[in-house]
Motif scaffolding. Structure first.
Motif, PDB file in Angstrom:
ATOM      1  N   SER A  18       0.835  -1.201   0.000  1.00  0.00           N
ATOM      2  CA  SER A  18       0.000   0.000   0.000  1.00  0.00           C
ATOM      3  C   SER A  18       0.870   1.253   0.000  1.00  0.00           C
ATOM      4  O   SER A  18       0.587   2.229  -0.691  1.00  0.00           O
ATOM      5  CB  SER A  18      -0.916   0.013   1.224  1.00  0.00           C
ATOM      6  OG  SER A  18      -1.722  -1.134   1.244  1.00  0.00           O
ATOM      7  N   GLU A  41      -9.473  -1.772   1.834  1.00  0.00           N
ATOM      8  CA  GLU A  41      -9.033  -2.209   3.158  1.00  0.00           C
ATOM      9  C   GLU A  41      -9.073  -1.097   4.181  1.00  0.00           C
ATOM     10  O   GLU A  41      -9.252  -1.343   5.363  1.00  0.00           O
ATOM     11  CB  GLU A  41      -7.594  -2.741   3.070  1.00  0.00           C
ATOM     12  CG  GLU A  41      -7.494  -3.893   2.098  1.00  0.00           C
ATOM     13  CD  GLU A  41      -6.169  -4.611   2.143  1.00  0.00           C
ATOM     14  OE1 GLU A  41      -5.185  -4.002   2.584  1.00  0.00           O
ATOM     15  OE2 GLU A  41      -6.138  -5.781   1.719  1.00  0.00           O
ATOM     16  N   ASP A  87      -6.433  -1.561  -4.176  1.00  0.00           N
ATOM     17  CA  ASP A  87      -5.734  -2.078  -2.991  1.00  0.00           C
ATOM     18  C   ASP A  87      -6.754  -2.706  -2.040  1.00  0.00           C
ATOM     19  O   ASP A  87      -7.430  -2.010  -1.322  1.00  0.00           O
ATOM     20  CB  ASP A  87      -4.995  -0.918  -2.313  1.00  0.00           C
ATOM     21  CG  ASP A  87      -4.008  -1.395  -1.269  1.00  0.00           C
ATOM     22  OD1 ASP A  87      -3.686  -2.596  -1.252  1.00  0.00           O
ATOM     23  OD2 ASP A  87      -3.585  -0.561  -0.452  1.00  0.00           O
TER      24      ASP A  87
HETATM   25 MG    MG Z   1      -2.038  -2.778   2.264  1.00  0.00          MG
END
Ligand code: MG
Ligand code: TYD
Length: 376
Positions: A18, A41, A87
């Motif tokens: 990330s 996320e 992501d």
């Molecule tokens: Mg991540």
């Protein structure tokens, strides 16, 4: 970044995917052409906090917290960004499909939809993917043959260094690595990787050998350490950190049989410093020298670098890209370089570095380790 390509970045949770993707977006973003970060996320405010910590400017960077791919595609269609990050792919889902997010069917179908969008709009799309313990991303090979490029972000959890490796690339070589350091401000490129992977103390030390290895297309000096200790009861143990376990067994066997080291009652631990993982056979002689150095309690020659593949008969074999290895050894101010002897080899530019050539492991150990070894 090829327009319309779909790139998968795999890695274990917490390795820095990330972080890297956010930094890449920020580097590409400008006010006229936006970029999009789709987070499945983290909330928008969490991503914003991270961006602030990374000193990333928000200009042209649009964050969207969403896991429904239909909604994601609609949003992308409106924004028309020049670069997209998803992501992660395991958090995405399609409503009209059975299975929960992260299931094989969902991950595949979501990937296909994103692929389709990327190709239609000629926009590069990066997806992150968590790697499971056995090293596969959501089921072995499930995505790898769909996407155009597969990269892996690797590193030991305790080390700050990260390597980004090419696994598959429809548009170019996979033979490249990026080497980064994770710090306060996210990932930064390591300009001089050789200096990083050598331990602080550069004086000769028992059990420690420097090896010029080739990572991707660049030479890198790394330090291999070995420790041998008498085994207790039971079979002797072998521990390999950063090298292939079977390679360690092979080299130990060759040392026992061809160089008369009595290793059968010794525990052997081999470690590559800096948390690197190296798989090329060119480090064989480095492993062998480190083990012998520890076993005989004999230092390697001062400021020595070592490379060469070890064969089962104890012979040393040539390795690719010797010129570049020697050049790196020269560049970092080493004094000598122990390497395989060849009937013909290209001329090497070894300014100031003594080349020590050996035909066998036994000969190499005689030449590369200091006096004490010879008394054995
Ligand atoms: Mg991540
Ligand atoms: P992250 O990018 O969240 O990993 P992934 O997406 O692969 O799961 O990275 C998380 C780790 O990185 C976390 O342990 C904290 C560390 N980190 C830093 O050391 N410096 C930083 O500037 C950032 C953003 C993270």
């Amino acid at each position: 970044m090829v327009p319309g390509s779909l790139v998968l970045i795999g890695g274990e949770p917490g390795i820095g995917k990330s972080t890297l993707l956010l930094q890449v977006l920020a580097a590409v973003a400008d006010s006229r052409k936006p970029v999009a970060y789709i987070s499945g996320e983290e909330s928008v405010s969490q991503v914003k906090l991270r961006a602030e910590r990374l000193d990333v400017s928000g200009e042209g960077l649009f964050i969207f917290s969403e896991t429904n791919v239909a909604a994601v595609l609609q949003y992308l269609q409106e924004l028309l960004p020049k670069l997209v990050v998803i992501d992660s792919i395991q958090t995405m889902y399609l409503e009209d499909l059975a299975g929960s997010p992260g299931s094989l069917g969902q991950v595949r179908e979501c990937t296909l939809r994103l692929m389709e969008w990327a190709k239609q709009n000629d926009v590069p799309v990066f997806m992150s993917g968590h790697v499971t313990k056995d090293g596969s991303i959501a089921g072995p090979g499930a995505l790898e043959h769909i996407v155009d490029v597969v990269l892996y972000l690797e590193g030991e959890p305790f080390s700050a260094y990260r390597m980004l490796r090419g696994m598959k690339n429809r548009f170019g070589s996979t033979n490249e690595v990026g080497i980064f350091e994770m710090g306060q401000k996210g990932l930064t490129a390591v300009e001089n990787p050789s200096l990083v992977f050598l331990s602080q103390c550069r004086d000769a030390a028992v059990g420690s050998v420097v090896v010029p290895t080739i990572e991707g297309s660049r030479p890198l000096l790394v330090e291999i350490q070995a420790l041998t200790t008498p085994a207790g009861l039971g079979p002797p143990r072998r521990i390999a950190n950063g090298i292939d376990f079977n390679r360690l067994l092979l080299i130990s066997a060759v040392l026992t049989k061809r160089a008369r080291l009595k290793l059968s009652n010794q525990d052997i631990i081999v470690n590559v410093t800096g948390g690197l993982r190296i798989s090329e056979p060119a480090i064989d002689l480095g492993i062998a020298s480190a083990i012998a150095s520890s076993f005989w309690d004999s230092e390697p020659l001062p400021r020595l670098a070592v490379f060469g593949e070890v064969g089962l008969n104890g012979e040393l074999r040539a390795v690719p890209q010797m010129e570049r290895r020697v050049a790196e050894v020269v560049r970092l101010g080493f004094r000598s370089c122990l390497m395989p002897r060849m009937s013909s080899r290209p001329p090497l530019d070894n300014a100031g570095v003594q080349l020590i050539e050996a035909g066998s492991v036994a000969e190499a150990l005689r030449l590369g380790l200091t006096e004490r070894a010879k008394r054995e």
